[in-house]
Enzyme design. Structure first.
Site, PDB file in Angstrom:
ATOM      1  N   SER A   8       0.785  -1.278   0.035  1.00 20.86           N
ATOM      2  CA  SER A   8      -0.006  -0.054   0.221  1.00 20.86           C
ATOM      3  C   SER A   8       0.944   1.142   0.048  1.00 20.86           C
ATOM      4  O   SER A   8       0.364   2.243  -0.458  1.00 20.86           O
ATOM      5  CB  SER A   8      -0.943  -0.004   1.310  1.00 20.86           C
ATOM      6  OG  SER A   8      -0.171  -0.030   2.368  1.00 20.86           O
ATOM      7  N   TYR A  39      -3.969   1.019   4.333  1.00 23.87           N
ATOM      8  CA  TYR A  39      -4.741   0.105   4.153  1.00 23.87           C
ATOM      9  C   TYR A  39      -5.695  -0.567   5.512  1.00 23.87           C
ATOM     10  O   TYR A  39      -6.823  -0.729   5.225  1.00 23.87           O
ATOM     11  CB  TYR A  39      -4.146  -1.273   3.336  1.00 23.87           C
ATOM     12  CG  TYR A  39      -4.289  -1.298   1.734  1.00 23.87           C
ATOM     13  CD1 TYR A  39      -4.477  -0.162   1.042  1.00 23.87           C
ATOM     14  CD2 TYR A  39      -3.667  -2.433   1.254  1.00 23.87           C
ATOM     15  CE1 TYR A  39      -4.327  -0.020  -0.322  1.00 23.87           C
ATOM     16  CE2 TYR A  39      -3.479  -2.309  -0.246  1.00 23.87           C
ATOM     17  CZ  TYR A  39      -3.856  -1.250  -0.860  1.00 23.87           C
ATOM     18  OH  TYR A  39      -3.833  -1.458  -2.241  1.00 23.87           O
ATOM     19  N   GLY A  40      -4.879  -0.450   6.407  1.00 23.98           N
ATOM     20  CA  GLY A  40      -5.400  -1.147   7.700  1.00 23.98           C
ATOM     21  C   GLY A  40      -6.369  -0.759   8.404  1.00 23.98           C
ATOM     22  O   GLY A  40      -7.086  -1.213   9.115  1.00 23.98           O
ATOM     23  N   CYS A  70       2.601  -6.950   1.828  1.00 24.03           N
ATOM     24  CA  CYS A  70       1.521  -6.201   2.828  1.00 24.03           C
ATOM     25  C   CYS A  70       0.840  -7.385   3.468  1.00 24.03           C
ATOM     26  O   CYS A  70       0.270  -8.195   2.863  1.00 24.03           O
ATOM     27  CB  CYS A  70       0.767  -5.386   1.943  1.00 24.03           C
ATOM     28  SG  CYS A  70      -0.583  -4.555   2.787  1.00 24.03           S
ATOM     29  N   ASN A  71       0.923  -7.346   4.838  1.00 24.08           N
ATOM     30  CA  ASN A  71       0.126  -8.287   5.360  1.00 24.08           C
ATOM     31  C   ASN A  71      -1.322  -8.313   5.251  1.00 24.08           C
ATOM     32  O   ASN A  71      -2.083  -9.414   5.153  1.00 24.08           O
ATOM     33  CB  ASN A  71       0.445  -8.325   6.841  1.00 24.08           C
ATOM     34  CG  ASN A  71       1.881  -8.716   7.427  1.00 24.08           C
ATOM     35  OD1 ASN A  71       2.096  -9.878   7.569  1.00 24.08           O
ATOM     36  ND2 ASN A  71       2.808  -7.833   7.255  1.00 24.08           N
ATOM     37  N   THR A  72      -1.967  -7.059   5.127  1.00 22.62           N
ATOM     38  CA  THR A  72      -3.584  -6.831   5.105  1.00 22.62           C
ATOM     39  C   THR A  72      -3.850  -7.218   3.613  1.00 22.62           C
ATOM     40  O   THR A  72      -4.699  -7.929   3.374  1.00 22.62           O
ATOM     41  CB  THR A  72      -3.728  -5.276   5.186  1.00 22.62           C
ATOM     42  OG1 THR A  72      -3.179  -4.780   6.399  1.00 22.62           O
ATOM     43  CG2 THR A  72      -5.002  -5.055   4.798  1.00 22.62           C
ATOM     44  N   CYS A 182       3.467  -6.172  10.134  1.00 16.46           N
ATOM     45  CA  CYS A 182       3.493  -4.764   9.110  1.00 16.46           C
ATOM     46  C   CYS A 182       4.746  -4.646   8.646  1.00 16.46           C
ATOM     47  O   CYS A 182       5.818  -4.238   9.319  1.00 16.46           O
ATOM     48  CB  CYS A 182       2.603  -3.712   9.703  1.00 16.46           C
ATOM     49  SG  CYS A 182       2.514  -2.594   8.367  1.00 16.46           S
ATOM     50  N   THR A 183       4.814  -4.454   7.204  1.00 23.05           N
ATOM     51  CA  THR A 183       5.949  -4.200   6.637  1.00 23.05           C
ATOM     52  C   THR A 183       6.579  -2.773   6.737  1.00 23.05           C
ATOM     53  O   THR A 183       7.815  -2.791   6.400  1.00 23.05           O
ATOM     54  CB  THR A 183       6.239  -4.604   5.059  1.00 23.05           C
ATOM     55  OG1 THR A 183       4.899  -3.970   4.396  1.00 23.05           O
ATOM     56  CG2 THR A 183       5.836  -6.202   4.848  1.00 23.05           C
ATOM     57  N   HIS A 184       5.721  -1.844   7.083  1.00 24.06           N
ATOM     58  CA  HIS A 184       6.169  -0.445   7.420  1.00 24.06           C
ATOM     59  C   HIS A 184       7.000  -0.666   8.834  1.00 24.06           C
ATOM     60  O   HIS A 184       7.774   0.398   8.834  1.00 24.06           O
ATOM     61  CB  HIS A 184       5.105   0.257   7.810  1.00 24.06           C
ATOM     62  CG  HIS A 184       4.357   0.720   6.458  1.00 24.06           C
ATOM     63  ND1 HIS A 184       3.719  -0.248   5.628  1.00 24.06           N
ATOM     64  CD2 HIS A 184       4.690   1.938   5.681  1.00 24.06           C
ATOM     65  CE1 HIS A 184       3.110   0.767   4.670  1.00 24.06           C
ATOM     66  NE2 HIS A 184       3.780   1.665   4.588  1.00 24.06           N
TER      67      HIS A 184
END
Length: 256
Positions: A8, A39-40, A70-72, A182-184
């Site tokens: 995202s 997105y989350g 992206c996990n979401t 979360c990849t962030h």
């Protein structure tokens, strides 16, 4: 043919960074859906459509694999994408399994940080249920870290203020492992490290995803053929501005 890595926003750069270390002889397309980030905090239906639209664009760019970094997006859309396309679609999920194994040995708990949508998805609950035999996994939504990353606010003043509020009331010495779901979040690893005792392991799924990508390409005899070139795309628009390209490369250097 390129490897497409999707997120995202800038979080997927953590997976791109690991992939480039393991697979330097590949070309990459990094797609950030900045028009719709984060997105989350959006609905499941909205996110699914965003991901399907982005995947259609990537599929038209001569890619040999798409990585949903992206996990979401993974929890919501990976199965449908695998039905649509003939090339590999790889996802990412919170590293709960190694965290539970690690913390069980330590007789400690696991804390999973992720977006609210990831933590609410059935995919995450099923993952935890299948692994967490001793009820040691706790979760904490951290949407503010995504917002800080997208605003490039990595300074201690903004980050530590948010972490102070988010972690207030938690006894952090009770945990054996912190999962960055979360990849962030790896952009804030150093600041998170200051809050948790040194014996608490901080893990994420980026390296495991990159290793899985290498394995899949090996099986298909599709390794190599590139030179490490990266094409950046934002919501179906190629990034051509020298300023914006320099920003992406600075973020990759930050991860190094």
């Amino acid at each position: 043919m390129k490897i497409a890595i999707f997120d995202s926003g800038i979080g997927g750069l953590t997976v791109l960074h690991e992939a480039m270390k393991l697979l330097p002889d590949e070309d990459y397309l990094f797609y950030a859906d900045t028009r719709h980030v984060p997105y989350g905090e959006k609905s499941k239906e909205e996110v699914k459509q965003y991901v399907l639209d982005a995947a259609q664009y990537m599929a038209e760019q001569q890619v040999k694999a798409i990585v949903l970094a992206c996990n979401t997006a993974t929890s919501i859309a990976v199965n449908e994408l695998r039905q649509r396309y003939p090339f590999p679609i790889l996802g990412i999920e919170p590293a709960v399994k190694p965290a539970v194994q690690n913390s069980t040995i330590k007789h400690k708990k696991v804390l999973v940080m992720a977006t609210r949508l990831t933590l609410n998805e059935e995919k995450f609950h099923n993952l935890v249920k299948s692994i967490d035999k001793y009820d040691i996994v706790e979760s904490l939504p951290m949407p503010g870290l995504v917002e800080l990353a997208e605003k490039r606010q990595f300074d201690d003043e903004h980050v530590m203020q948010y972490l102070d509020e988010a972690l207030a009331g938690y006894k952090l010495d009770e945990y054996g492992t912190l999962v960055l779901g979360c990849t962030h979040f790896p952009f804030f690893r150093d600041q998170l490290r200051r809050y948790f005792p040194q014996e608490v392991d901080i893990i994420d799924g980026s390296n495991g995803t990159a290793r899985h990508l290498r394995h899949v390409l090996e099986e298909r005899d599709q390794l190599g053929g590139g030179s490490g070139k990266i094409q950046f795309v934002r919501s179906s628009e190629p990034v051509e501005s020298a300023v914006e390209l320099a920003d992406y490369h600075r973020l990759l250097e930050r991860l190094s």
